[in-house]
Design a protein around this motif. Structure first.
Motif, short mmCIF file in Angstrom:
data_model
loop_
_atom_site.label_atom_id
_atom_site.label_comp_id
_atom_site.label_asym_id
_atom_site.label_seq_id
_atom_site.Cartn_x
_atom_site.Cartn_y
_atom_site.Cartn_z
N THR A 37 0.86 -1.17 0.00
CA THR A 37 0.00 0.00 0.00
C THR A 37 0.91 1.23 0.00
O THR A 37 2.03 1.16 0.49
CB THR A 37 -0.85 0.05 1.28
N CYS A 38 0.43 2.34 -0.56
CA CYS A 38 1.22 3.57 -0.60
C CYS A 38 0.26 4.74 -0.39
O CYS A 38 -0.90 4.67 -0.79
CB CYS A 38 1.91 3.69 -1.95
N GLY A 39 0.77 5.82 0.18
CA GLY A 39 -0.06 7.00 0.39
C GLY A 39 -0.72 7.48 -0.89
O GLY A 39 -1.82 8.04 -0.85
N SER A 40 -0.08 7.26 -2.01
CA SER A 40 -0.67 7.69 -3.28
C SER A 40 -1.99 6.97 -3.55
O SER A 40 -2.89 7.53 -4.18
CB SER A 40 0.29 7.42 -4.44
N ASP A 41 -2.10 5.71 -3.09
CA ASP A 41 -3.34 4.97 -3.30
C ASP A 41 -4.50 5.61 -2.55
O ASP A 41 -5.66 5.48 -2.96
CB ASP A 41 -3.20 3.52 -2.82
N GLY A 59 -2.42 -0.93 -6.98
CA GLY A 59 -1.09 -1.37 -6.53
C GLY A 59 0.02 -0.98 -7.49
O GLY A 59 -0.11 -1.17 -8.70
N HIS A 60 1.12 -0.39 -6.93
CA HIS A 60 2.22 0.00 -7.82
C HIS A 60 3.61 -0.21 -7.21
O HIS A 60 4.61 0.00 -7.87
CB HIS A 60 2.06 1.46 -8.25
N GLU A 61 3.68 -0.63 -5.94
CA GLU A 61 4.97 -0.78 -5.28
C GLU A 61 5.17 -2.27 -5.02
O GLU A 61 4.56 -2.82 -4.12
CB GLU A 61 4.93 0.02 -3.95
N SER A 168 10.96 -0.07 -4.83
CA SER A 168 10.12 0.24 -5.98
C SER A 168 9.61 1.68 -5.95
O SER A 168 9.45 2.31 -6.99
CB SER A 168 8.94 -0.75 -5.99
N ASP A 169 9.35 2.19 -4.73
CA ASP A 169 8.63 3.47 -4.64
C ASP A 169 9.04 4.33 -3.45
O ASP A 169 9.60 5.41 -3.62
CB ASP A 169 7.12 3.14 -4.60
N ALA A 170 8.82 3.83 -2.23
CA ALA A 170 9.05 4.69 -1.05
C ALA A 170 10.51 5.13 -0.93
O ALA A 170 10.79 6.31 -0.69
CB ALA A 170 8.62 3.96 0.22
ZN LIG Z 1 3.48 5.13 -4.36
#
Ligand SMILES: [Zn+2]
Ligand SMILES: NC(=O)c1ccc[n+]([C@@H]2O[C@H](COP(=O)([O-])OP(=O)(O)OC[C@H]3O[C@@H](n4cnc5c(N)ncnc54)[C@H](O)[C@@H]3O)[C@@H](O)[C@H]2O)c1
Ligand SMILES: [Zn+2]
Lengths: 388, 127
Positions: A37-41, A59-61, A168-170
């Motif tokens: 999960t990411c804050g962007s979601d 989902g992206h990370e 991947s992201d953070a």
């Molecule tokens: Zn993200």
């Protein structure tokens, strides 16, 4: 296969969806082993990002294993463990070549919407609405990765999924935040937001030699995590952040202000109430509280580095402060490809460990519950990660 | 279904996208491509460029700062703009990126119509 789909504002469901296949010659299919999960979601979940459609896979990370490669994939091999950058680059347009991967000209086949709202469209992002490409996300058993040679990075054997997933992201996002601020020895850095992104911006600033990092949030466990890394912390529920920052910096203000909160900024007082109402009525697309604060706090001639996602217009933007204090305002979706190999290498050498972000390992079937914990910051959740 | 509220923004953009095809009928639609102008002007220029030139005035110029070539196409309607973008993708990456056969969950009746319609409109794009 099973996948976690967005079905409406604050509604998710795990559904049976068709398996992805190779659509282009440079594609790979990756079997997902961990997807975060990411804050962007949350901006998608809360309905602030237009062009989500019920049935879109989120989902992206993520991290996983290559199970299929197209005929023009040269570098990646079936069986390889890979971290895939959340941002999709083509690797060959002018922007990708310059290292500005999130500005890729070619990866978003649906550019018209952003061209209308922003003037130009940037790169596509996995699972991030039709305006950002319409690519199916990674909260699924399998995901198709376009331009696999440039978007999938082999993970050293000794780096566990629990850390590699955030490469991947953070981690690259946080790293970019400090990099855009050109953080170096002697600098005082303030970081708004102690989610995964803010934590990693704190870590990167310390690694780049910052004299001091001041991390700002209101959740004690998140502040404790930043303090553990060596940051000073401010609880914005307790103190007047602007006053405190002045005091802590001898009246100068932080040299670099990293904003890792984004368009759903929370706050206290009248300004927050005003933002909330305008946001709810869609009279402004983004709530700018922490951004305004970062600009206000920043020392004369300093840099404000914006990692939090903004979509459209922010009300009451303090342009006077930007101009008269000679500030540099920078921001971007992360140029992950620029940092991921270095990050994975440092993870392998034990110099970066992102695994403390993974507070809640969960089954994909518990996706709705995972997002609820993450969104409401319950049970100390920093990131819920699904293992499909 | 499009997200509530955000739908307003999306709606405006879509309507604008649909209406403004093209915003200025005599205007030029231009893209910059990471390739030498000689590759676009010589006898073995891409077939698609030759086809575009049959129906449109096409202008090729070197981009400043070593950024390749500028391809400008006059009186480009939505379809033509989509073709020009695809030509750029083909020249730069060797293929046209597809997103139409993605895994997806249950679509509402509106979604079944909306997803392809959105893709169609946003590819024709605006300037
Ligand atoms: Zn993200
Ligand atoms: N630029 C990029 O490529 C990129 C990549 C990933 C995430 N993001 C964005 O970064 C932001 C943070 O992501 P995350 O995953 O860490 O999210 P998160 O939801 O886990 O963390 C956000 C934190 O901000 C805090 N916060 C809210 N209002 C605040 C305020 N006024 N002052 C200080 N802190 C405040 C919250 O308490 C929370 O801890 C989001 O906007 C996300 O979309 C950007
Ligand atoms: Zn590119």
């Amino acid at each position: 296969m099973r996948a976690l789909c967005w079905t409406g504002v604050n509604e998710l469901s795990v559904e049976n969806v068709p398996d992805p296949g190779l659509l282009n010659r440079q594609d790979a299919v990756v079997k997902v082993t961990a997807s975060s999960t990411c804050g962007s979601d949350l901006h998608l979940l809360d309905g602030y990002v237009p062009t989500m459609m019920a049935g879109d896979v989120l989902g992206h990370e993520f991290v996983g294993e290559v199970v299929e490669t197209g005929p023009d994939v040269r570098e990646r091999r079936v069986g390889e463990r890979v971290t895939v950058c959340s941002i999709i680059g083509c690797g060959r347009c002018h922007y990708c070549k310059e290292g500005l991967w999130s500005l890729c000209d070619n990866s978003n086949p649906n550019p018209g919407f952003l061209e209308t709202s922003n003037g130009h469209a940037g790169a596509a992002i996995f699972g991030y609405s039709h305006a950002l490409g319409g690519f199916a996300g990674s909260h699924a058993e399998y995901v198709r990765v376009p331009y696999a040679d440039v978007n999938a990075f082999p993970v050293p054997e000794n780096v566990p999924d629990a850390s590699a997933v955030f490469a991947s992201d953070a981690v690259p996002t946080g790293w970019m935040g400090a990099d855009l601020g050109e953080v170096g020895p002697g600098d005082v850095v303030a970081v708004w937001g102690c989610g995964g992104v803010g934590q990693m911006a704190t870590l990167a600033s310390l690694r780049m030699g910052a004299d001091r990092v001041i991390a700002i949030d209101r959740f004690p466990e998140r502040l404790a995590m930043a303090a553990e890394m060596g940051a000073d912390v401010l609880d914005y529920g307790d103190v007047d952040v602007l006053e405190a920052l002045k005091e802590l910096t001898g009246g100068r203000g932080p040299d670099v202000c990293i904003e890792a909160v984004g368009m759903e900024s929370h706050g206290t007082g009248a300004q927050y109430a005003y933002d909330r109402v305008k946001h709810a009525l869609r009279l402004q697309t983004d709530r700018g509280l922490s951004l305004r604060q970062a600009i206000h706090a920043c020392r004369k001639g300093g840099v404000v580095s914006v990692l939090g996602v903004y979509l459209g217009v922010v009300d009451k933007f303090p342009m006077g402060a930007v101009m008269n204090k000679g500030l540099t305002l920078r921001g971007a979706q992360q140029h992950g490809h620029r940092y991921i190999p270095m990050i994975l290498d440092r993870m392998s050498k034990g110099e970066i460990d992102a695994s403390p972000l993974l507070t809640h390992p969960m089954r994909l079937e518990d996706g709705s519950r995972g997002y609820e914990l993450f969104k409401k910051k319950q049970d100390g959740c920093v990131r819920a990660v699904f293992r499909p | 279904m499009l997200v509530a509220g955000a739908a307003a923004v999306a709606g405006i953009a879509l309507v604008r996208a649909a209406r403004s095809a093209p915003p200025n009928p005599d205007g030029w639609f231009a893209v910059t491509v990471e390739t030498e102008p000689s590759r676009l002007t010589g006898p073995d220029r891409p077939d698609e460029l030759a086809r575009l030139s049959e129906r449109h005035e096409v202008r090729i110029k070197p981009a400043p700062g070593g950024r390749g070539s500028e391809i400008a196409v006059r009186e480009a309607d939505g379809e033509t703009r989509d073709r020009v973008r695809k030509l750029k993708q083909l020249l730069e990456t060797g293929e046209v990126l597809l997103v139409d056969q993605q895994p997806e969950g249950h679509r509402t009746p509106l979604g079944r119509v909306g997803v392809p319609a959105f893709r169609h409109l946003t590819r024709k794009g605006v300037r």
